[in-house]
Structures are given as C-alpha cells and as structure tokens.
Design an enzyme around this catalytic site. Structure first.
Site, short mmCIF file in Angstrom:
data_model
loop_
_atom_site.label_atom_id
_atom_site.label_comp_id
_atom_site.label_asym_id
_atom_site.label_seq_id
_atom_site.Cartn_x
_atom_site.Cartn_y
_atom_site.Cartn_z
N HIS A 141 -16.27 3.00 10.53
CA HIS A 141 -16.67 4.10 9.66
C HIS A 141 -18.19 4.20 9.74
O HIS A 141 -18.89 3.19 9.61
CB HIS A 141 -16.22 3.85 8.22
N GLY A 197 0.85 -1.19 0.00
CA GLY A 197 0.00 0.00 0.00
C GLY A 197 0.88 1.24 0.00
O GLY A 197 2.09 1.18 -0.29
N ALA A 199 -9.18 3.75 -0.32
CA ALA A 199 -9.35 5.04 0.38
C ALA A 199 -10.01 6.01 -0.58
O ALA A 199 -9.51 6.24 -1.68
CB ALA A 199 -8.00 5.56 0.84
N GLU A 211 -0.95 1.69 8.65
CA GLU A 211 -1.96 1.25 9.63
C GLU A 211 -1.42 0.19 10.59
O GLU A 211 -1.94 0.02 11.70
CB GLU A 211 -3.20 0.74 8.88
N ARG A 270 -15.61 11.06 13.96
CA ARG A 270 -16.15 9.79 13.50
C ARG A 270 -16.69 8.88 14.62
O ARG A 270 -17.69 8.20 14.44
CB ARG A 270 -15.01 9.06 12.79
#
Ligand code: SIN
Length: 545
Positions: A235, A11, A43, A366, A281
C-alpha cells in the site's frame, strides 16, 4: 469434534460463508485470537461495486483488468463485478450501515473514489468500513444457533486422506488451542480456509499480527496448488511514525484530492502516470519508493491541507483522530507516509466456486487466488471478491454436502507430533524451544523479505533470499521435529513457508508486471509470462518444513 463445516478465520470471507452455510448444517469457526481480529477489521476504504446510475459493470470490469496487468481472468472478474450489488444488499440486510448522502432530493449511498477507478464506486462506512462489516457479521454469527466460534484456536495442518478411488481429499483440520497448547482434531465434511493474508512476512505491513499466511502454508503442505504469490501488494501510504506500526492512510484520501509531495513540497506523481495520485496502486508505491531512493528521505508527504477541514473531519474521523494521536493534524500539515506490505494478490488456487482441487477444501478471501486480481488488485476489490466467492463457496458446498462424507468416530486421526517425544539437540524431550530462537527467526525472515523481496527486486537479491530462507527453513524444521508445537512456532513455520513460496514465484517470473518489478527484466514479456505462476508441493517442493 466433528461438524459439517469447519471455517478457519473470522473475517468477512469466513463469517459470510459461515452465515450462509449455517442454513444447511452446523458450522465451527476457529479463529486465532478474538473473533474481531482480522484483516477485514482494518479495511478503511470500502467495497467497490456498481450501484450508481453513471457507472456500469463494463467500466468496473475494465478498470479491474487494466489494474491487473494482463493476468486477471476475465470470466472471474465479470462474475465478481456483476454479483456485487446483490452481495451489498445482503450486507445491508445483515445491518451494515453504509455512509449515505442526500443527492437529488433523495438519500443515496455516498460513493468514494480510489486509484485505478474511472468512476466513484466505493461504498464505505466513513473510514471504518471493515470494522462495521465485521461488527455486523459477528453479531449475527455469535447469536446463530448453528454457528459455534472457537477463539484462540489456530489451524495447524489439514487432515487429508484419500477416498476409495485414491483421490486426495480434506476431512477437517488440526487446531491448536493457544491458551492450553492442546491440539484438537476437528473432522468436517467441508473445510474452508479464510485465514486472510500474510503481511507479517514483511517487516512493515498494514496488516494485524494474525496475518501469517496460515491458509496458504497449510494448503501447500496438504498438496493444493498455490498461485501468483510474487504479486504482493504494497500500500503506497502508511503513516510514518516510530510508534504507528504502519497505520494505513486510506487511498480514499487521494480519491478526495490528497496530493503526494517530496519533503521540499514538490509534487512528483505526474511524472509517473497521467492519473497522478490516482494511478493504480503498483505505480504509486513504485513511484514513492523511487523518490525516496533518489532523495534519501525516509518518507514522502500526503498533503490534505488544501481541502475543506469539515469534509476531512466527516469523511475520515478515524484517520484524523489516529494521526492526531501521533501529533499530526492533517487539516493543517501534511502526513508523513511510506509504503508497507498490504495484500497478497495470489493464494490457494480455486475454481469459480471457491473450491480447491482437494475435495472438501475451499479457500476464500485473501487466502485464495480466484483470478480476479491478476498482477495487481484494484483498490477496494478485495472485500467485494471475498463476499462474492464466499457466497459461491457456501452455495456450492451446501449442494455438495451429501457427497462429502461426514468423518466417523473411528476415522479421526490422533495428533502425533514427533517433537513431543524427542529432541535432536539433546534437550529434554517435550521441552519447548527457547522463545528467543523463534523470535530471532521471525525477525530474520521479515527483515530479509523487506530488504530483498520488496517493491523493487533483483535476481541477485532474490537468490540471496532463497539461500537464507533455505537455512532458516532447515532450522525451523529442526525445531518442529524436536520441540512441542506452540502457536508461535506454528506461525513461524508458516511465514517461512510463505516467504519461500513468494521468492520461488518471483524467481520464476523473469519479467516485470504489475506488482512484480525486477531490475534485471524491466519489461513485460507477454510471449512467455502471460500466465499464472503455480507452485505445487508434488511438483515444486519449495521446502519441507
Ligand atoms: C485503503 O483504504 O486504501 C485500502 C483499501 C484496499 O486495500 O482496497
């Protein structure tokens, strides 16, 4: 096989590290499937950075700290935010074509807005930012003379030994070829974990199938500390449709004016936060969860119908088209949405250079816990953090390369897997485990995590999850000890490990903060818990798969 740098994962973090490290040595990138297949590719929103005259580093730092609910490390946040513009310039040099607009008679970046941001500062490529970044970096990596990419190769375990003074260090990794099932040992001076997140630990996730927490599990088994795994970000808005596999509906839609409604059409976010749909979020996901529980509905609605249809077509072509494919035209009807597991705010503990306490081992993206995200990541800070710390890790490892010994021919260990030669259940040695047993355990872990360790937690459910995970761990350990290692079994081992680490971390935090909400401890307790949750195999042996 030996190399200077071994990168696990392809990534944004792995590839940007590889491209910079290749200036000083040979790089091997191992990636589980096709190189494009990473969390980065999915993303949508973009990359948060301060490039607008009306914005400032202080504002971005403060927004990040506020979202992080008291657990961000200010020094790391400052470092990350301030390095943003340089990293964006680097991406532009690599050929990333960010969306621009004409403003004040000039063509400038188009800045999007997302929850928790006090300014418009999200650079994006329509709603396909990750795909464009991945394309650009991969084009360069594929044609680079010092970078080799092995697709269909998954890291299984780190090769760890001790230096002359007894200090643990990492010398490379064991990787399994998914097609042949063969395990290779790759020796490297520096090994980089860039395997992305662990969304597949949960039943519903915005992540692709590759996100099985491999880097965190491997690092933990090798004796590296991991931190803050209880802060799993959900999310708030993924498409609710039986065939959609939790397709992400970007936060940028709310940034452009999207409104959340119950099925009866009433808005609800104003009850929960003064910033309503643009609250951080954790607040939005929690509010949706609460509303769904109160009404008994399976989803809520994201309404874009009051917005200009041409703006929607131009700004969100991918989301529009994908939703149309599922029979939802967001120009004329609201989108049914539900929260889904999205991003791990915790990970392998690293310093400001992306280095772990094990010499020769770095973790970026991540997979890492750098201290930037705290208890709740600010939207679109993840690609930024990955870029900044991959760059710092590349700089650091290039400078340290001479001190990291190259593995010699005779030192490289052989892959020994006890399951190749014995079967404790009486089956023939070397025969693979029945696939149905592996898939059954996969499903069990993911459903258990969704039901017991989701957005709202209770001590009772967490203890129940621990009991069940202990049983599953014992079972998976028995498989590992008595069957040949397959990629599916290696992934199952990793999701069981990461699930157990999430549960242990959640049980040890007896308060509610950011993404971790426990009904038994509804308040934040700064006196006891304004600190990271660190798990370390030597001290906290969660399980022994
Ligand atoms: C989104 O587009 O909503 C995802 C961005 C992020 O996870 O930061």
């Amino acid at each position: 096989m030996t190399t200077d740098y071994l990168v696990l994962g392809s990534g944004i973090a792995g590839l940007s590290f590889a491209l910079e490290a290749a200036e000083s040595g040979r790089v091997l990138v191992c990636t589980k499937r096709q190189a494009e297949e990473s969390n980065t590719r999915y993303a949508q929103g973009g990359i948060a950075t301060v490039l607008d005259r009306e914005d400032s580093f202080d504002l971005h730092v403060n927004d990040t700290l506020k979202a992080g609910a008291g657990l961000c490390r200010r020094d790391r946040v400052e470092l990350c935010v301030r390095a943003g513009p340089d990293r964006i310039r680097w991406l532009v040099e690599q050929g990333v074509r960010f969306t621009r607009m004409s403003r004040n008679a000039a063509i400038e970046f188009d800045f999007g807005r997302e929850g928790g941001h006090s300014r418009r500062r999200i650079l994006h490529v329509e709603d396909l930012t990750g795909r464009e970044v991945e394309r650009a970096l991969l084009d360069h990596a594929r044609s680079h003379p010092r970078i080799e990419i092995w697709e269909d190769h998954m890291g299984v375990d780190l090769w760890r030994d001790r230096d002359g003074s007894g200090k643990a260090r990492v010398r490379g990794a064991f990787v399994i070829d998914r097609r042949s099932g063969e395990v290779h040992v790759v020796g490297a001076r520096a090994t980089v974990l860039a395997t992305g997140g662990a969304g597949k630990v949960y039943l519903y996730t915005s992540n692709p199938d590759v996100a099985t927490g491999d880097g965190v599990a491997m690092a933990y088994r090798a004796g590296a500390p991991v931190a803050n795994l209880e802060f799993y970000q959900f999310h708030p808005t993924c498409l609710y449709h039986p065939k959609a596999k939790s397709f992400l509906i970007s936060e940028a839609l709310r940034g452009e004016g999207g409104l959340l409604r119950r099925l009866d059409g009433t808005r609800f976010m104003e009850k929960y936060h003064p910033d309503a749909e643009l609250a951080p979020r954790d607040v939005v996901a929690h509010a949706i969860d609460h509303e769904m529980k109160q009404t008994g509905d399976d989803y809520v609605l994201l309404d874009m119908t009051h917005l200009d249809a041409r703006m929607l077509e131009k700004r969100f072509p991918n989301i529009l088209e994908t939703c149309l494919g599922f029979g939802v035209d967001m120009r004329h009807e609201p989108i049914p949405v539900v929260p889904a597991a999205h991003y791990s705010c915790g990970g392998v503990v690293t310093d400001e250079h992306g280095a772990t306490p094990l010499a020769g081992l770095y973790a970026v993206g991540e997979t890492a816990c750098t201290g930037v995200h705290g208890a709740n990541r600010l939207a679109s800070n993840s690609l930024l953090e990955a870029l900044v710390f991959a760059h710092r890790a590349a700089e650091h490892s290039k400078a340290a390369l001479d001190t990291l010994p190259a593995p010699e021919e005779g030192e490289v260990p052989h892959w020994m897997h006890v399951g190749e030669t014995s079967r404790s259940d009486g089956g023939p040695a070397g025969a693979p485990r029945e696939t149905v047993m592996v898939t059954q355990d996969w499903d069990e872990v993911r459903r258990l995590m969704w039901n017991y360790v989701g957005i709202v937690r209770s001590v009772r459910r967490l203890l129940g999850a621990r009991r069940r995970l202990d049983l599953l761990s014992a079972e998976v350990r028995e498989y590992v000890l008595s069957s040949p290692l397959t990629p599916d079994l290696a992934e199952l081992r990793n999701i069981v490990t990461v699930a157990s680490l999430i549960v242990e971390s959640a049980l040890s935090r007896q308060e509610s903060r950011g993404l971790h909400f426990v009904v038994d401890y509804p308040d934040r307790d700064d006196a006891r818990f304004a600190r990271d949750t660190i798990l370390w195999a030597g001290v906290h042996p969660v399980m022994a798969v």
